[in-house]
Enzyme design. Structure first.
Site, mmCIF file in Angstrom:
data_model
loop_
_atom_site.group_PDB
_atom_site.id
_atom_site.type_symbol
_atom_site.label_atom_id
_atom_site.label_comp_id
_atom_site.label_asym_id
_atom_site.label_seq_id
_atom_site.Cartn_x
_atom_site.Cartn_y
_atom_site.Cartn_z
ATOM 1 N N TRP A 29 0.850 -1.186 0.000
ATOM 2 C CA TRP A 29 0.000 0.000 0.000
ATOM 3 C C TRP A 29 0.892 1.244 0.000
ATOM 4 O O TRP A 29 1.840 1.314 0.780
ATOM 5 C CB TRP A 29 -0.901 -0.015 1.244
ATOM 6 C CG TRP A 29 -1.972 1.026 1.206
ATOM 7 C CD1 TRP A 29 -1.963 2.227 1.848
ATOM 8 C CD2 TRP A 29 -3.213 0.946 0.494
ATOM 9 N NE1 TRP A 29 -3.120 2.921 1.562
ATOM 10 C CE2 TRP A 29 -3.909 2.152 0.730
ATOM 11 C CE3 TRP A 29 -3.796 -0.018 -0.337
ATOM 12 C CZ2 TRP A 29 -5.160 2.419 0.183
ATOM 13 C CZ3 TRP A 29 -5.039 0.241 -0.878
ATOM 14 C CH2 TRP A 29 -5.710 1.452 -0.622
ATOM 15 N N HIS A 59 0.221 -4.665 7.477
ATOM 16 C CA HIS A 59 -0.819 -4.800 6.453
ATOM 17 C C HIS A 59 -0.196 -5.117 5.087
ATOM 18 O O HIS A 59 -0.612 -4.591 4.064
ATOM 19 C CB HIS A 59 -1.688 -3.539 6.409
ATOM 20 C CG HIS A 59 -2.417 -3.310 7.703
ATOM 21 N ND1 HIS A 59 -3.712 -3.740 7.916
ATOM 22 C CD2 HIS A 59 -2.007 -2.754 8.867
ATOM 23 C CE1 HIS A 59 -4.082 -3.434 9.155
ATOM 24 N NE2 HIS A 59 -3.059 -2.828 9.751
ATOM 25 N N HIS A 63 -3.256 -10.476 4.655
ATOM 26 C CA HIS A 63 -3.241 -10.090 6.074
ATOM 27 C C HIS A 63 -4.645 -9.890 6.631
ATOM 28 O O HIS A 63 -5.612 -9.736 5.887
ATOM 29 C CB HIS A 63 -2.417 -8.816 6.270
ATOM 30 C CG HIS A 63 -3.048 -7.591 5.670
ATOM 31 N ND1 HIS A 63 -2.912 -7.258 4.344
ATOM 32 C CD2 HIS A 63 -3.844 -6.630 6.215
ATOM 33 C CE1 HIS A 63 -3.577 -6.147 4.098
ATOM 34 N NE2 HIS A 63 -4.172 -5.740 5.223
ATOM 35 N N ASP A 65 -7.141 -7.617 9.075
ATOM 36 C CA ASP A 65 -7.382 -6.331 9.746
ATOM 37 C C ASP A 65 -8.182 -6.611 11.005
ATOM 38 O O ASP A 65 -9.288 -7.169 10.937
ATOM 39 C CB ASP A 65 -8.252 -5.412 8.870
ATOM 40 C CG ASP A 65 -7.456 -4.672 7.805
ATOM 41 O OD1 ASP A 65 -6.261 -4.966 7.616
ATOM 42 O OD2 ASP A 65 -8.056 -3.778 7.166
ATOM 43 N N HIS A 69 -7.632 -1.626 13.961
ATOM 44 C CA HIS A 69 -7.057 -0.879 12.833
ATOM 45 C C HIS A 69 -7.774 0.470 12.655
ATOM 46 O O HIS A 69 -7.141 1.486 12.376
ATOM 47 C CB HIS A 69 -7.198 -1.735 11.569
ATOM 48 C CG HIS A 69 -6.503 -1.200 10.352
ATOM 49 N ND1 HIS A 69 -5.342 -0.456 10.388
ATOM 50 C CD2 HIS A 69 -6.815 -1.330 9.024
ATOM 51 C CE1 HIS A 69 -4.984 -0.142 9.158
ATOM 52 N NE2 HIS A 69 -5.853 -0.645 8.318
ATOM 53 N N HIS A 173 -13.951 0.456 5.983
ATOM 54 C CA HIS A 173 -13.227 -0.155 7.117
ATOM 55 C C HIS A 173 -13.990 0.056 8.427
ATOM 56 O O HIS A 173 -14.195 -0.884 9.200
ATOM 57 C CB HIS A 173 -11.837 0.478 7.259
ATOM 58 C CG HIS A 173 -10.783 -0.151 6.399
ATOM 59 N ND1 HIS A 173 -10.396 0.370 5.196
ATOM 60 C CD2 HIS A 173 -10.035 -1.272 6.574
ATOM 61 C CE1 HIS A 173 -9.437 -0.391 4.668
ATOM 62 N NE2 HIS A 173 -9.207 -1.396 5.484
ATOM 63 N N GLU A 185 -7.489 -9.160 3.858
ATOM 64 C CA GLU A 185 -7.137 -8.439 2.634
ATOM 65 C C GLU A 185 -5.945 -9.134 1.977
ATOM 66 O O GLU A 185 -5.189 -9.841 2.635
ATOM 67 C CB GLU A 185 -6.786 -6.979 2.963
ATOM 68 C CG GLU A 185 -8.008 -6.180 3.415
ATOM 69 C CD GLU A 185 -7.693 -4.805 3.990
ATOM 70 O OE1 GLU A 185 -8.577 -3.938 3.946
ATOM 71 O OE2 GLU A 185 -6.570 -4.603 4.499
HETATM 72 ZN ZN LIG Z 1 -5.250 -4.023 6.238
#
Ligand SMILES: [Zn+2]
Length: 229
Positions: A29, A59, A63, A65, A69, A173, A185
């Site tokens: 990311w 992340h 992974h 979440d 988070h 989220h 994710e």
């Molecule tokens: Zn994540």
């Protein structure tokens, strides 16, 4: 049982890895810490053992979440009930090439407590790309509301965020994590089709971790019938 039936039964028993490999310089990311894996002791270099050092954002790659988070005092990965991501999961194939929307979800009759993994067009190309793919298929705000209304327990997606990159993904989220939905994710769902599977996916036991790399595997229970249900 004929040989063909026997082979079919055996293929049902096979575990399928839907995780992506963690490796140096892999796509992550934007602005998250990069994945860095370095062998700091090496038998080939005369050391008595191989030993690697790893640094990365939690992340990265495939992974989990945790609610923490996005939710200030939410549950952390080490507090995830162990049966959250062990058990039946549905893979639902999404045709929409922009986002996952309620209209496409309604016919699938998603029910309370189900674990839902969305296979989008992402799975066919994003993991081969050398750089971050900005226009990946994401969960729309309306679909996040819909999934919470339906009372799903786990949602999995086939790129690095449930929410959009170009628009703010925090509503998706917050909506999911704030309503007890755990998230996976970074799945690679290319090897599987719509259907019901057995899922095993566990995070590392990171103290107060807001996320964690995970290994995710599936085993087919029942392929979806016509109409992708
Ligand atoms: Zn994540």
């Amino acid at each position: 049982m004929t040989q063909k039936e026997n082979e079919h039964t055996l293929s049902l028993l096979k575990w399928i890895d839907i995780s992506i490999p963690l490796r140096n310089t892999m796509v992550h990311w934007p602005n998250d810490p990069p994945v860095n894996i370095k062998r700091i002791k090496d038998i080939e270099q005369g050391d008595t053992a191989n030993l690697s050092h790893i640094s990365m954002g939690v992340h990265s790659g495939t992974h989990i979440d945790a609610p923490l988070h996005f939710i200030e005092h939410g549950e952390a990965v080490d507090e995830m009930p162990l049966d959250t991501m062990i058990g039946r999961a549905r893979v639902i194939e999404i045709q929409d090439t922009e986002s996952i929307k309620p209209e496409e979800l309604i016919p699938h009759r998603i029910r309370r407590g189900q674990r839902i993994l969305f296979k989008t067009r992402n799975s066919s190309h994003v993991w081969q790309a050398d750089s971050f793919v900005e226009n990946f298929v994401f969960i729309s705000d309306e679909a996040a509301d819909f999934l919470v209304e339906r009372g799903v327990s786990v949602v999995g997606v086939d790129y690095l965020s449930v929410g959009s990159f170009k628009h703010d993904g925090s509503y998706v989220h917050k909506t999911l994590l704030g309503n007890g939905v755990w998230i996976i994710e970074g799945l690679n769902l290319a090897p599987v089709s719509s259907g019901t599977y057995e899922l095993v996916c566990l995070p590392l036991k990171i103290d107060r971790g807001d996320g964690s790399p995970a290994r995710a595997i599936l085993r087919l229970i029942q392929a979806a019938g016509r109409g992708g249900k």
